[in-house]
Write an enzyme that holds these catalytic residues in place. Sequence first.
Site, PDB file in Angstrom:
ATOM      1  N   ASP A  18      58.564  82.683  47.527  1.00 44.99           N
ATOM      2  CA  ASP A  18      57.934  83.973  47.837  1.00 44.99           C
ATOM      3  C   ASP A  18      58.181  84.846  46.614  1.00 44.99           C
ATOM      4  OD1 ASP A  18      57.231  86.480  48.693  1.00 44.99           O
ATOM      5  OD2 ASP A  18      58.692  86.591  50.332  1.00 44.99           O
ATOM      6  N   GLU A 181      50.309  84.613  51.720  1.00 50.78           N
ATOM      7  CA  GLU A 181      51.566  85.006  52.375  1.00 50.78           C
ATOM      8  C   GLU A 181      51.454  84.997  53.906  1.00 50.78           C
ATOM      9  OE1 GLU A 181      52.325  88.663  50.317  1.00 50.78           O
ATOM     10  OE2 GLU A 181      52.794  87.585  48.473  1.00 50.78           O
ATOM     11  N   ASP A 205      52.736  92.884  57.741  1.00 47.43           N
ATOM     12  CA  ASP A 205      53.748  92.752  56.675  1.00 47.43           C
ATOM     13  C   ASP A 205      54.055  94.122  56.077  1.00 47.43           C
ATOM     14  OD1 ASP A 205      55.195  92.243  54.396  1.00 47.43           O
ATOM     15  OD2 ASP A 205      53.905  90.642  53.670  1.00 47.43           O
TER      16      ASP A 205
END
Length: 635
Positions: A18, A181, A205
């Site tokens: 990530d 993501e 998010d």
Amino acid sequence: MTPVPPSPAGADPVVGIDLGTTNSLVALADASGPRILEGPAGGRIVPSVVRYDERGRPIAIGDEAREHAVEHPESTISSVKRLMGRSLADAEADAPFLSYSLVEGEGDTARVRLPEGGVVSAQEVSAVILGELKRRASEALGTEVRRAVVTVPAYFDDAQRQATRDAGRLAGLEIVRIVNEPTAAALAYGLGLGEKTPETVAVFDLGGGTFDISILSVIPASEHPGASTDFFQVLSTAGDTHLGGDDADRAILDLVVGELADSLGKTPRLTANQRQALRLLAERTKITLSEREEASIDLSFAGVEYERTLTRAEFEALIDPWVERALDACRRALRDAKLGASDIDRVVMVGGSTRIPLVRRRVAELFESEPYTALNPDEVVALGAAVQGAIMAGLKTDALLLDVIPLSLGIETVGGAVAKLVVRNSTLPARATEMFSTSVDGQTSIKLHVLQGEREMVADCRSLGTFHLRGIPPMPAGIPQLEVEFLVDASGVLSVSAVEKRSGKRAALQIVPNHGLSAEEVDRIEAESFAHAREDMQRHRVVDLIANGRLDLKWIGERLEKIAGDLDPGYRAEVETSAGVLRSLIEQAEADWSSVEPERLHSAKEDLDRVSVRMHEISIAKSLREDAARADAGS
Ligand code: AMP
């Protein structure tokens, strides 16, 4: 036949990365499920920050670079993700939020100008961060990591994705896949696993400085045979590139500074260090209010003792406008996907700011669905990337399987047992090899019996066919080296081949395995897989809690040592008792994960968090006092 132990798993692992705006993480998924790979000191997060020296060489990465960012704003590069694959004109909007200057580079790209005149590209800065993650992963795994799955926001365009690939190349990493993501977050929760009908998932998010909402469609493999890459479809995205937890910190900071000004009769002039310390105090207060109904703020500044309690309700009123901005973006995303809120089947929470109770409440209300929060929201994207990595590496993780193959495929071994080569729910195409040998001296022919099913014994599985490998020279038992390969192609056709390595004898068989399953068989498999999934989830939780608990204990141990003189013995004993309870539970869980209920670990960790809040405040107040004393001495 006798199974031969496989060579050490993961010799060429594919890790999940990530690469975040603020923080980056690296994870690996293997047979025990996905996990974050820690640095040598136990840190899980690498802040996405790089400091350069006057010759334009990176000299500090991650925590070390961030700790001194206040002193070296122009040469400390953070948030470089905002510049990836963007022109100077595109990046202009972000310039006021960056501590360094931008210039136009080759090919109309935004670049960072270092104070001594050097220029670095966003790809180069990202490569330094990726290089650090690669090093960390290689050390943790004891083998050089060369391949990674890297995540990017769903809205990244081709240029931004290409820039991410280039950064990987510069870091000596082959990026085997770029994953969105939100898709990674959904993967981390095993969404899509055994679903019968398409599901719609919202991934919310909310990090420190950015907000993204993505609406995904998860298409079950049964409706989408052979196309693992299109398993998740992004229906819409929306967001705000300058909205996040930092706004909440700023709201508290402004409140404190405003009230200090009232007491002082003028607006206080803060040094950069004081401002940073106040910002940390504000953040800590915010985090306390995620757990408790109120938090106290104590500090002394220029002779004024400032003391106040901030209640959760007051805090919620402060942050309500920005929560509302996030919800507006969600409504936009729903409109763009032509869906209503009630069409959303599941909501996945990502990013540290989704721990704020008001955020959780409002998201649940909007989508009429309780959001998924079991995994650490800072880690969920990296964990999902690691799951994708395991698939790319051809490993089958038992914890989080993505489907397509409805039943495991295996081969009969000694004693009527079944060795599974391709486990159920592996994505297509799937390939697996395993070494076998003989169990009887002088065996010149080996029968291969191919089976399908989840049970351990041949009698409980379904036979798909047999074939023989003949002409093996007589050898003692255990000497022949028989390599069996299963290959399931995109349309689900299984080819089994076997080669005896010493003699070079080969045999092969082709089967279409997933035809003609009875309804009972499918039901039984489903029931079994459900039981496994629960156990795996439980194990996953315990492993996460152990890791987080260990971090807490380390942090608290260090603080106890540092501020021992400022704590009264009664309180100190209270902290030590709570820490002792957590430590012994962790040790027990490390010896046998199934002997400790995750809830017990969780509540011991929460107890310790609660008890240690005061210690944290004392520690911050102490460093504020020291800073103020230094500033006074310097002025
Ligand atoms: P991320 O960018 O996902 O790492 O999220 C970082 C943001 O989450 C920062 O603004 C943190 O202050 C915030 N954060 C982390 N933990 C909590 C918590 N328990 N309550 C509220 N905000 C938090």
